[in-house]
Design an enzyme around this catalytic site. Structure first.
Site, PDB file in Angstrom:
ATOM      1  N   ASP A 164     -11.599 -20.953   6.828  1.00 52.09           N
ATOM      2  CA  ASP A 164     -10.638 -20.488   7.229  1.00 52.09           C
ATOM      3  C   ASP A 164      -9.073 -21.358   6.891  1.00 52.09           C
ATOM      4  O   ASP A 164      -9.449 -22.606   7.221  1.00 52.09           O
ATOM      5  CB  ASP A 164     -10.291 -20.052   8.770  1.00 52.09           C
ATOM      6  CG  ASP A 164      -9.156 -19.247   9.023  1.00 52.09           C
ATOM      7  OD1 ASP A 164      -8.837 -17.975   8.670  1.00 52.09           O
ATOM      8  OD2 ASP A 164      -8.393 -19.717   9.783  1.00 52.09           O
ATOM      9  N   GLU A 196     -11.092 -19.663   2.179  1.00 53.57           N
ATOM     10  CA  GLU A 196      -9.966 -18.874   1.933  1.00 53.57           C
ATOM     11  C   GLU A 196      -8.784 -19.728   1.539  1.00 53.57           C
ATOM     12  O   GLU A 196      -8.132 -20.262   2.125  1.00 53.57           O
ATOM     13  CB  GLU A 196      -9.657 -18.638   3.388  1.00 53.57           C
ATOM     14  CG  GLU A 196      -8.629 -17.285   3.408  1.00 53.57           C
ATOM     15  CD  GLU A 196      -8.069 -17.226   4.788  1.00 53.57           C
ATOM     16  OE1 GLU A 196      -7.430 -16.129   4.807  1.00 53.57           O
ATOM     17  OE2 GLU A 196      -7.683 -18.020   5.685  1.00 53.57           O
TER      18      GLU A 196
END
Length: 530
Positions: free
Chosen positions: A204, A268
């Site tokens: 993330d 990401e």
């Protein structure tokens, strides 16, 4: 025709993204959980996906619905237990699928023991585990850095007389990855889940991981327009995509590779292609799949998409394997962006382009963004502007036509309202109809698995004209042609598009031959074997 030597599972396969709160609720509290996911594995096996990616399920105060983690090595009771997780891994593997989990290295919850200790005093051994800075002489924040969620990215701490930095919510302080102790602790988190059998991580907020050591102001964004999120008022050159992040990624890769097996790391990354491809790293020491989010924002037209694909293919390094994303938990769903009818062509595009595709839960039945009343909004990103809420893309999965769509028991209240179209747009209804979007996804996934040209073959753009997008996929002498009509009117197919129809958004054509003067209707797409 199934031989695909030299390619790893994550290159051949298709990833299915599950937002755990919204997939299936087994406990009856209106929130999805791990046991609920396990109860739907037979469906995912039937659909034909190769791997499941889970958004966070870790202990959290839920200020950002699981991305504010208070313990990286446990399961929040809301989602179940570690035993439930272990069972999910085992059952996923038993069905021949892989399991990928979210890894959130950039920040923790402000209730994490590390931050509580860091905040206790300036002399705390963990003070340097987070990013602390003195105020300016007038008491204001150290610089102009903005939070993605709006407002200053600096939060004042009265007790110790300093600000701490948070790229996102104020209850999500950023870790200081320049500190070797932080790196080792977060590597330990990776090892914990790898030892439990996970097949990889989706990392993330990867571009946020390292910040400018001198805390320099971000420059103004000359293209900023009033009304846009305040975060966009500056160019985040000192808070994201710093050169040092690649050294941190190399450390993660060493941990991943040290555990053996075909583990994958997905990053990401919302970046232009020239910056995105740098995350593959030199000598294969970077991220296996730096996520290509550009289909989410590119205009839905043949010229725009053809240019996008060509630009991406040209930017990839020799060792870089491509990947594609149509929807995710942070952006409007594809059926909302392009319309439910065009979602069929979008499915063909996603699953026939070169590279690893990610399918967002519910896209296979054409779920659209939900309508959330203001009093039911939950996402902190929309606290200042409801239009920025990500809740509409996170509504519960629609399994059947029952009162709560099979997501949770009829007497429970789903954590977000269900879509009104659930009575006809659901898995049970579409599973029985060969002409449904769900069955199209299943046929596409079966075709990918049986045709190496689609899963690992080369990509070649074809001249088509008008609103047609066309390309060829080839492998080991087998050549397949793909054509999509992205416009509003029928288009004649170019002469090269002739042969047997392997797949069509109009299933009645499958198995037949294309003969001139063949035309493709609006929103139609097909795969042809010359």
């Amino acid at each position: 025709m199934t031989e695909r030597r030299g390619h790893l599972w994550w290159q051949r396969g298709v990833v299915y993204h599950i937002y755990p709160r919204s997939f299936a609720d087994a406990s009856g509290d209106g929130v999805g959980d791990l046991e609920g996911i396990a109860s739907r594995l037979d469906y995912l096996e039937w659909l034909g996906v190769d791997a499941i990616w889970l958004s966070p399920f870790y202990p959290s105060p839920m200020a950002d619905f699981g991305y504010d983690i208070s313990d990286h090595c446990a399961v929040d009771p809301l989602f179940g237990t570690l035993a439930d997780f272990d069972e999910l891994v085992a059952e996923t593997h038993r069905r021949g699928m892989r399991l990928i989990v979210d890894y959130v290295p950039n920040h923790t919850s402000d209730e994490h023991p590390w931050f509580l200790e860091s905040r206790a005093s300036r002399e705390s051994p963990r003070r340097d585990w987070y990013i602390w800075a003195d105020p300016k002489p007038d008491g204001s924040p150290p610089n102009n850095w903005r939070s993605v969620f709006g407002g200053s990215a600096w939060e004042w701490d009265e007790r110790t007389g300093q600000y701490y930095y948070h790229a996102f919510h104020r209850k999500q302080p950023d870790l200081n990855w320049r500190n070797p102790a932080v790196r080792e602790a977060m590597h330990g988190v990776m090892r914990f889940w790898l030892e439990r059998g996970v097949d990889g991580f989706r990392v993330d907020a990867l571009r946020h991981l390292v910040k400018d050591e001198k805390l320099r102001d971000n420059p103004p964004n000359p293209a900023y327009e009033e009304g846009r999120p305040s975060y966009e008022a500056h160019l985040p050159v000192y808070t994201t995509d710093r050169p040092e992040v690649h050294r941190m990624i190399s450390g993660m890769r060493r941990v991943l590779d040290g555990c053996g097996g075909e583990r994958v790391m997905i990053g990401e990354l919302y970046l232009p292609f020239d910056r995105l491809v740098l995350y593959y790293g030199e000598g294969g020491r970077g991220v296996h799949l730096p996520t290509n989010m550009h289909l989410i924002t590119t205009p839905w037209s043949a010229p725009s998409l053809a240019a996008l694909i060509s630009e991406y293919e040209a930017a990839l390094p020799p060792h870089g394997w491509p990947n594609w994303v149509l929807s995710n938990h942070d952006n409007p769903r594809v059926a909302t962006r392009v319309g439910p009818e065009r979602a069929r062509a979008a499915a063909v595009l996603l699953l026939t382009l070169r590279g690893t595709p990610t399918v967002y839960y519910g896209d296979e039945i054409g779920m659209v963004d939900g309508k959330i009343p203001p009093e039911r909004l939950r996402d902190p990103a929309g606290s200042q502007n409801p239009r920025l809420s990500r809740d509409p893309a996170r509504t519960p999965m629609q399994w059947d036509a029952s009162p709560n769509a099979g997501f949770c028991p009829p007497d429970a209240e789903p954590w977000l309202p269900l879509s009104p179209d659930r009575r006809h747009r659901n898995v049970a209804a579409q599973r029985e109809s060969r002409g449904s979007l769900l069955c199209l996804y299943r046929r596409l996934l079966r075709l990918r698995r049986s045709e190496p040209a689609l899963s690992v073959g080369s990509y070649e753009p074809l001249e088509a004209g008008g609103s047609l997008l066309a390309y060829a996929r080839s492998h080991a002498g087998r050549r397949l042609l793909v054509a999509l009509n992205l416009g509003e009117a029928p288009e004649p197919l170019p002469p090269v598009l002739r042969g047997r129809v392997l797949l069509s958004t109009s299933p009645g054509q499958e198995g037949g031959d294309l003969r001139p003067p063949a035309r493709l209707g609006p929103g139609e797409a097909l795969v042809v074997a010359p």
